[in-house]
Design a protein around this motif. Structure first.
Motif, PDB file in Angstrom:
ATOM      1  N   GLU A   2      16.770  83.737   1.834  1.00 19.26           N
ATOM      2  CA  GLU A   2      17.419  82.729   2.660  1.00 19.26           C
ATOM      3  C   GLU A   2      16.535  81.491   2.814  1.00 19.26           C
ATOM      4  N   ASN A   3      17.141  80.311   2.741  1.00 19.25           N
ATOM      5  CA  ASN A   3      16.417  79.065   2.986  1.00 19.25           C
ATOM      6  C   ASN A   3      16.391  78.788   4.478  1.00 19.25           C
ATOM      7  N   ILE A   4      15.206  78.528   4.978  1.00 15.03           N
ATOM      8  CA  ILE A   4      15.011  78.242   6.400  1.00 15.03           C
ATOM      9  C   ILE A   4      14.149  76.999   6.517  1.00 15.03           C
ATOM     10  N   ILE A   5      14.495  76.131   7.453  1.00 15.79           N
ATOM     11  CA  ILE A   5      13.629  75.003   7.789  1.00 15.79           C
ATOM     12  C   ILE A   5      13.441  75.008   9.301  1.00 15.79           C
ATOM     13  N   LYS A   6      12.187  74.941   9.719  1.00 12.66           N
ATOM     14  CA  LYS A   6      11.852  75.021  11.141  1.00 12.66           C
ATOM     15  C   LYS A   6      11.295  73.703  11.634  1.00 12.66           C
ATOM     16  N   PHE A   7      11.673  73.380  12.850  1.00 17.08           N
ATOM     17  CA  PHE A   7      11.166  72.200  13.532  1.00 17.08           C
ATOM     18  C   PHE A   7      10.463  72.659  14.793  1.00 17.08           C
ATOM     19  N   SER A   8       9.325  72.055  15.081  1.00 14.44           N
ATOM     20  CA  SER A   8       8.612  72.376  16.320  1.00 14.44           C
ATOM     21  C   SER A   8       9.049  71.443  17.443  1.00 14.44           C
ATOM     22  N   TYR A   9       9.640  70.305  17.050  1.00 13.70           N
ATOM     23  CA  TYR A   9      10.057  69.312  18.034  1.00 13.70           C
ATOM     24  C   TYR A   9      11.255  68.554  17.465  1.00 13.70           C
ATOM     25  N   ASN A  10      12.166  68.160  18.312  1.00 12.94           N
ATOM     26  CA  ASN A  10      13.355  67.428  17.879  1.00 12.94           C
ATOM     27  C   ASN A  10      13.075  65.920  17.957  1.00 12.94           C
ATOM     28  N   TRP A  11      12.246  65.446  17.012  1.00 11.56           N
ATOM     29  CA  TRP A  11      11.861  64.036  16.984  1.00 11.56           C
ATOM     30  C   TRP A  11      13.102  63.157  16.935  1.00 11.56           C
ATOM     31  N   ASN A  12      13.147  62.134  17.767  1.00  6.20           N
ATOM     32  CA  ASN A  12      14.223  61.138  17.798  1.00  6.20           C
ATOM     33  C   ASN A  12      15.595  61.778  18.034  1.00  6.20           C
ATOM     34  N   ASN A  13      15.609  62.996  18.549  1.00  8.42           N
ATOM     35  CA  ASN A  13      16.858  63.745  18.776  1.00  8.42           C
ATOM     36  C   ASN A  13      17.702  63.870  17.511  1.00  8.42           C
ATOM     37  N   LYS A  14      17.026  63.856  16.354  1.00 10.09           N
ATOM     38  CA  LYS A  14      17.742  63.857  15.080  1.00 10.09           C
ATOM     39  C   LYS A  14      18.544  65.133  14.841  1.00 10.09           C
ATOM     40  N   LEU A  15      18.140  66.228  15.426  1.00  8.19           N
ATOM     41  CA  LEU A  15      18.852  67.486  15.206  1.00  8.19           C
ATOM     42  C   LEU A  15      20.185  67.526  15.942  1.00  8.19           C
ATOM     43  N   ASN A  16      20.469  66.494  16.727  1.00  2.00           N
ATOM     44  CA  ASN A  16      21.760  66.369  17.384  1.00  2.00           C
ATOM     45  C   ASN A  16      22.750  65.591  16.522  1.00  2.00           C
ATOM     46  N   CYS A  17      22.281  65.076  15.393  1.00  2.00           N
ATOM     47  CA  CYS A  17      23.106  64.256  14.501  1.00  2.00           C
ATOM     48  C   CYS A  17      23.703  65.110  13.379  1.00  2.00           C
ATOM     49  N   ASP A  18      24.770  64.605  12.775  1.00  2.00           N
ATOM     50  CA  ASP A  18      25.379  65.309  11.640  1.00  2.00           C
ATOM     51  C   ASP A  18      24.480  65.278  10.409  1.00  2.00           C
ATOM     52  N   CYS A  19      23.762  64.178  10.205  1.00  2.64           N
ATOM     53  CA  CYS A  19      22.818  64.051   9.096  1.00  2.64           C
ATOM     54  C   CYS A  19      21.481  63.605   9.667  1.00  2.64           C
ATOM     55  N   PHE A  20      20.396  64.072   9.073  1.00  2.00           N
ATOM     56  CA  PHE A  20      19.075  63.760   9.599  1.00  2.00           C
ATOM     57  C   PHE A  20      18.034  63.892   8.494  1.00  2.00           C
ATOM     58  N   THR A  21      16.900  63.264   8.732  1.00  2.00           N
ATOM     59  CA  THR A  21      15.787  63.341   7.796  1.00  2.00           C
ATOM     60  C   THR A  21      14.661  64.161   8.401  1.00  2.00           C
ATOM     61  N   THR A  22      13.762  64.575   7.528  1.00  2.00           N
ATOM     62  CA  THR A  22      12.521  65.186   7.976  1.00  2.00           C
ATOM     63  C   THR A  22      11.449  64.858   6.949  1.00  2.00           C
ATOM     64  N   ILE A  23      10.246  64.605   7.418  1.00  2.00           N
ATOM     65  CA  ILE A  23       9.107  64.311   6.561  1.00  2.00           C
ATOM     66  C   ILE A  23       8.310  65.596   6.405  1.00  2.00           C
ATOM     67  N   ARG A  24       8.112  66.006   5.158  1.00  2.00           N
ATOM     68  CA  ARG A  24       7.374  67.244   4.890  1.00  2.00           C
ATOM     69  C   ARG A  24       6.288  66.998   3.854  1.00  2.00           C
ATOM     70  N   PHE A  25       5.184  67.731   3.962  1.00  2.00           N
ATOM     71  CA  PHE A  25       4.061  67.623   3.034  1.00  2.00           C
ATOM     72  C   PHE A  25       4.249  68.570   1.850  1.00  2.00           C
ATOM     73  N   SER A  26       5.067  69.570   1.996  1.00  2.00           N
ATOM     74  CA  SER A  26       5.262  70.589   0.969  1.00  2.00           C
ATOM     75  C   SER A  26       6.318  70.172  -0.043  1.00  2.00           C
ATOM     76  N   LYS A  27       6.050  70.441  -1.335  1.00  2.00           N
ATOM     77  CA  LYS A  27       7.036  70.145  -2.374  1.00  2.00           C
ATOM     78  C   LYS A  27       7.987  71.317  -2.615  1.00  2.00           C
ATOM     79  N   LYS A  28       7.948  72.328  -1.768  1.00  2.00           N
ATOM     80  CA  LYS A  28       8.789  73.509  -1.982  1.00  2.00           C
ATOM     81  C   LYS A  28      10.282  73.217  -1.863  1.00  2.00           C
TER      82      LYS A  28
END
Length: 105
Positions: A2-28
């Motif tokens: 299963e693909n999972i993405i975890k957030f420790s904080y809801n920066w800019n309340n983006k997780l309340n939006c239909d579409c959102f971005t996230t900055i990640r260091f991993s190329k996975k």
């Protein structure tokens, strides 16, 4: 698996939006475009989302525009946040901007 993405904080309340971005260091995430992910905030499942795009950037290439959308802060503050999260990151390191869209029930 299963693909999972975890957030420790809801920066800019983006997780309340239909579409959102996230900055990640991993190329996975690079080879997972169009795949479904379970989105978690801390340990709480929120919803499913599809990974639509992955765009590589050098860390120093982030703009105020991208940073404000993703974190709600300017580039300088966002870089400080990223450097606290990823202790060994350098300005020339590649980071990834991921674009997700929530799966409608």
């Amino acid at each position: 698996m299963e693909n999972i993405i975890k957030f420790s904080y809801n920066w800019n309340n983006k997780l309340n939006c239909d579409c959102f971005t996230t900055i990640r260091f991993s190329k996975k995430y690079v080879n997972k475009i169009n795949q479904k992910f379970k989105v978690y905030l801390k340990d709480k499942f929120l919803f499913n989302a599809i990974l639509l795009k992955v765009k590589p950037f050098k860390l120093r290439g982030l703009t105020d525009w991208l940073c404000f959308i993703d974190t709600g802060y300017n580039k300088e503050t966002t870089l400080d946040i990223i450097k606290k999260m990823y202790k060994n990151i350098k300005d020339d390191d590649i980071i990834y901007i991921l674009l997700f869209c929530r799966v409608k029930q």
